[in-house]
Design a protein around this motif. Structure first.
Motif, short mmCIF file in Angstrom:
data_model
loop_
_atom_site.label_atom_id
_atom_site.label_comp_id
_atom_site.label_asym_id
_atom_site.label_seq_id
_atom_site.Cartn_x
_atom_site.Cartn_y
_atom_site.Cartn_z
N SER A 102 0.81 -1.22 0.00
CA SER A 102 0.00 0.00 0.00
C SER A 102 0.84 1.26 0.00
O SER A 102 1.93 1.30 0.56
CB SER A 102 -0.89 0.04 1.25
N VAL A 103 0.28 2.29 -0.59
CA VAL A 103 0.82 3.66 -0.51
C VAL A 103 -0.34 4.55 -0.08
O VAL A 103 -1.45 4.43 -0.60
CB VAL A 103 1.38 4.13 -1.87
N ALA A 104 -0.09 5.43 0.89
CA ALA A 104 -1.14 6.33 1.38
C ALA A 104 -0.51 7.66 1.76
O ALA A 104 0.71 7.77 1.93
CB ALA A 104 -1.86 5.72 2.58
N PHE A 105 -1.37 8.65 1.91
CA PHE A 105 -0.95 9.99 2.32
C PHE A 105 -1.85 10.41 3.47
O PHE A 105 -3.03 10.06 3.51
CB PHE A 105 -1.07 10.96 1.15
N SER A 106 -1.28 11.17 4.40
CA SER A 106 -2.10 11.61 5.52
C SER A 106 -1.86 13.08 5.84
O SER A 106 -0.80 13.63 5.56
CB SER A 106 -1.85 10.76 6.77
N PHE A 107 -2.90 13.68 6.42
CA PHE A 107 -2.87 15.04 6.93
C PHE A 107 -3.19 14.95 8.41
O PHE A 107 -4.16 14.30 8.80
CB PHE A 107 -3.91 15.92 6.22
N LEU A 141 1.99 16.70 6.94
CA LEU A 141 1.68 15.90 5.76
C LEU A 141 2.66 14.73 5.73
O LEU A 141 3.87 14.94 5.91
CB LEU A 141 1.82 16.72 4.48
N TYR A 142 2.14 13.52 5.52
CA TYR A 142 2.98 12.34 5.52
C TYR A 142 2.70 11.49 4.29
O TYR A 142 1.57 11.46 3.79
CB TYR A 142 2.71 11.45 6.75
N GLY A 143 3.71 10.76 3.85
CA GLY A 143 3.56 9.69 2.88
C GLY A 143 3.87 8.39 3.58
O GLY A 143 4.80 8.31 4.40
N HIS A 144 3.07 7.37 3.33
CA HIS A 144 3.23 6.06 3.99
C HIS A 144 3.37 4.99 2.92
O HIS A 144 2.66 5.02 1.91
CB HIS A 144 2.01 5.73 4.86
N GLY A 145 4.21 4.04 3.17
CA GLY A 145 4.35 2.89 2.29
C GLY A 145 4.40 1.62 3.10
O GLY A 145 4.96 1.60 4.20
N LYS A 146 3.80 0.55 2.58
CA LYS A 146 3.78 -0.72 3.29
C LYS A 146 3.99 -1.85 2.29
O LYS A 146 3.36 -1.89 1.24
CB LYS A 146 2.45 -0.91 4.02
N MET A 147 4.90 -2.75 2.64
CA MET A 147 5.16 -3.95 1.84
C MET A 147 4.87 -5.17 2.71
O MET A 147 5.23 -5.19 3.89
CB MET A 147 6.62 -3.99 1.39
N VAL A 148 4.23 -6.18 2.13
CA VAL A 148 3.91 -7.41 2.85
C VAL A 148 4.72 -8.54 2.23
O VAL A 148 4.76 -8.70 1.01
CB VAL A 148 2.40 -7.72 2.79
#
Length: 175
Positions: A102-107, A141-148
């Motif tokens: 997944s890739v996501a962005f948060s505020f 502001l953040y960028g998030h990445g997740k690998m399974v």
């Protein structure tokens, strides 16, 4: 296997706690020193975490801390405060279909609690509460990445920027 956002309609509630206890302090030179009066400082937080799957690609959240701070000298009265701390609210947006990778962005908005001034007459000897807020608003502001990897392991990385908007905070100092 969970993606970075909650499915639409899901509600997640959580509790988190931490505690610090100290009988020493750091001087202006950075060296650790024992409290001369045998005082013990305790600082505990309990966080209420709420996350809501607002849409298939958007999760709303709030992190609300309750703080208990206490200074217990060997002789004399204990000073203690139990109050609200600075709350975080925000949203996490995942622009592509949720998958384990997944890739996501948060505020994130950190709001001051309003408890930035100690109570009492204002002198160091007549303070009967502690600050539980910072007086600072944070916009992040953040960028998030997740690998399974398989069914057991995952790795997550976050990268972000935080803008601090200062406010007025009152401190008690002793000369």
């Amino acid at each position: 296997e969970r993606p970075l956002i909650l499915p639409k309609g899901w509600l997640e509630l959580g509790l988190e706690a931490d505690m610090k206890r100290s009988s020493s302090y750091r001087g202006t030179d950075g060296e650790e020193r024992s409290n001369t009066n045998g005082a013990i400082w305790t600082h505990s937080r309990v966080w209420l975490n709420v996350r809501q799957g607002f849409s298939p690609r958007l999760t709303l959240y709030a992190r609300i801390p309750w703080i208990h701070s206490s200074l217990q000298p060997a002789m004399g009265p204990t000073t203690a405060t139990f109050a609200l701390g600075d709350a975080h609210t925000g949203l996490v947006w995942q622009p592509w279909d949720p998958t384990p990778h997944s890739v996501a962005f948060s505020f994130d908005l950190k709001s001051p609690s309003g408890l930035e001034w100690p109570s009492g007459s204002g002198s160091a000897g007549d303070t009967d509460s502690f600050l539980t807020g910072t007086g600072i608003t944070n916009l992040a502001l953040y960028g998030h990445g997740k690998m399974v990897f398989g069914s057991v392991f995952s790795a997550q990385a976050d990268l972000g920027y935080v803008r601090k908007v200062p406010g007025v905070v009152g401190y008690v100092t002793e000369v």
